[in-house]
Write a protein that holds these residues in place. Structure first.
Motif, PDB file in Angstrom:
ATOM      1  N   UNK A   1       0.796  -1.333   0.068  1.00 30.08           N
ATOM      2  CA  UNK A   1      -0.097   0.055   0.010  1.00 30.08           C
ATOM      3  C   UNK A   1       0.811   1.218   0.093  1.00 30.08           C
ATOM      4  N   UNK A   2       1.946   1.202   0.806  1.00 32.45           N
ATOM      5  CA  UNK A   2       2.975   2.280   0.773  1.00 32.45           C
ATOM      6  C   UNK A   2       3.357   2.456  -0.550  1.00 32.45           C
ATOM      7  N   UNK A   3       3.916   1.448  -1.467  1.00 33.45           N
ATOM      8  CA  UNK A   3       4.181   1.878  -2.729  1.00 33.45           C
ATOM      9  C   UNK A   3       3.066   2.437  -3.565  1.00 33.45           C
ATOM     10  N   UNK A   4       1.951   1.867  -3.428  1.00 30.74           N
ATOM     11  CA  UNK A   4       0.758   2.420  -4.351  1.00 30.74           C
ATOM     12  C   UNK A   4       0.675   3.822  -4.157  1.00 30.74           C
ATOM     13  N   UNK A   5       0.507   4.329  -2.861  1.00 30.68           N
ATOM     14  CA  UNK A   5       0.294   5.626  -2.491  1.00 30.68           C
ATOM     15  C   UNK A   5       1.650   6.732  -2.399  1.00 30.68           C
ATOM     16  N   UNK A   6       2.670   5.942  -2.604  1.00 36.33           N
ATOM     17  CA  UNK A   6       4.140   6.982  -2.790  1.00 36.33           C
ATOM     18  C   UNK A   6       4.339   7.456  -1.360  1.00 36.33           C
ATOM     19  N   UNK A   7       4.178   6.641  -0.552  1.00 43.28           N
ATOM     20  CA  UNK A   7       4.303   6.799   0.858  1.00 43.28           C
ATOM     21  C   UNK A   7       5.869   6.374   1.135  1.00 43.28           C
ATOM     22  N   UNK A   8       6.630   7.274   1.551  1.00 42.35           N
ATOM     23  CA  UNK A   8       8.084   6.678   1.897  1.00 42.35           C
ATOM     24  C   UNK A   8       8.460   7.070   3.328  1.00 42.35           C
ATOM     25  N   UNK A   9       8.611   6.099   4.187  1.00 42.88           N
ATOM     26  CA  UNK A   9       8.764   6.256   5.434  1.00 42.88           C
ATOM     27  C   UNK A   9      10.228   6.915   5.709  1.00 42.88           C
ATOM     28  N   UNK A  10      10.509   7.587   6.450  1.00 36.69           N
ATOM     29  CA  UNK A  10      11.776   8.217   6.983  1.00 36.69           C
ATOM     30  C   UNK A  10      12.974   7.091   7.185  1.00 36.69           C
ATOM     31  N   UNK A  11      14.062   6.898   6.959  1.00 37.04           N
ATOM     32  CA  UNK A  11      15.180   5.757   7.087  1.00 37.04           C
ATOM     33  C   UNK A  11      16.049   6.221   7.846  1.00 37.04           C
ATOM     34  N   UNK A  12      15.672   6.517   9.230  1.00 35.04           N
ATOM     35  CA  UNK A  12      16.655   7.035  10.282  1.00 35.04           C
ATOM     36  C   UNK A  12      17.781   5.991  10.476  1.00 35.04           C
ATOM     37  N   UNK A  13      17.342   4.823  10.341  1.00 34.84           N
ATOM     38  CA  UNK A  13      18.246   3.702  10.650  1.00 34.84           C
ATOM     39  C   UNK A  13      17.861   2.783   9.561  1.00 34.84           C
ATOM     40  N   UNK A  14      19.102   1.835   9.570  1.00 40.80           N
ATOM     41  CA  UNK A  14      19.053   0.565   8.515  1.00 40.80           C
ATOM     42  C   UNK A  14      18.214  -0.603   9.278  1.00 40.80           C
TER      43      UNK A  14
END
Length: 126
Positions: A1-14
């Protein structure tokens, strides 16, 4: 769903993933507790957060070099879990000898349909 809505979570860590069936040291517990607010904020609304948060926190900590290699899944975490014959496999009485001789400290999975093996192990160690 995140890809579909182009939602990118912050990547503070690996991010890393793994089993939520783990054994941890007091030192790792201290690291986790120090990150409590971040963990609650970052992993609250994610799918399978219980299989991500611990591995990610440890991977991004100063203890990274002490991570046990879980590449051999059947021995990971000193747990006898058989993913080859099941999802996971349910231990039965015919597996008793293996369970008694293994170096694993724990076993997963047992069920009420195969209580004879559980009862026998309990008898042997009571």
């Amino acid at each position: 769903m995140q890809d579909f809505f182009h939602y990118n979570r912050p990547k503070e860590i690996e991010f890393k993933k793994g089993s939520n069936w783990v054994s941890i040291t007091h030192e790792l517990l201290t690291i986790i507790l120090a990150q409590k607010s971040f963990i609650l904020r970052r992993f609250k609304n994610v799918c399978c957060g219980d299989e991500i948060f611990l591995q990610s926190i440890l991977w991004n900590s100063e203890r990274r070099s002490h991570i046990y290699s879980g590449s051999e899944q059947l021995n990971a975490g000193l747990r006898a879990i058989d993913w080859e014959r099941g999802n996971p496999y349910v231990w039965k009485m015919e597996d008793l000898q293996y369970l008694l001789e293994t170096e694993h400290l724990f076993a997963r999975k047992f069920d009420s349909q195969n209580m004879d093996v559980v009862i026998k192990i309990r008898e042997l160690f009571s």
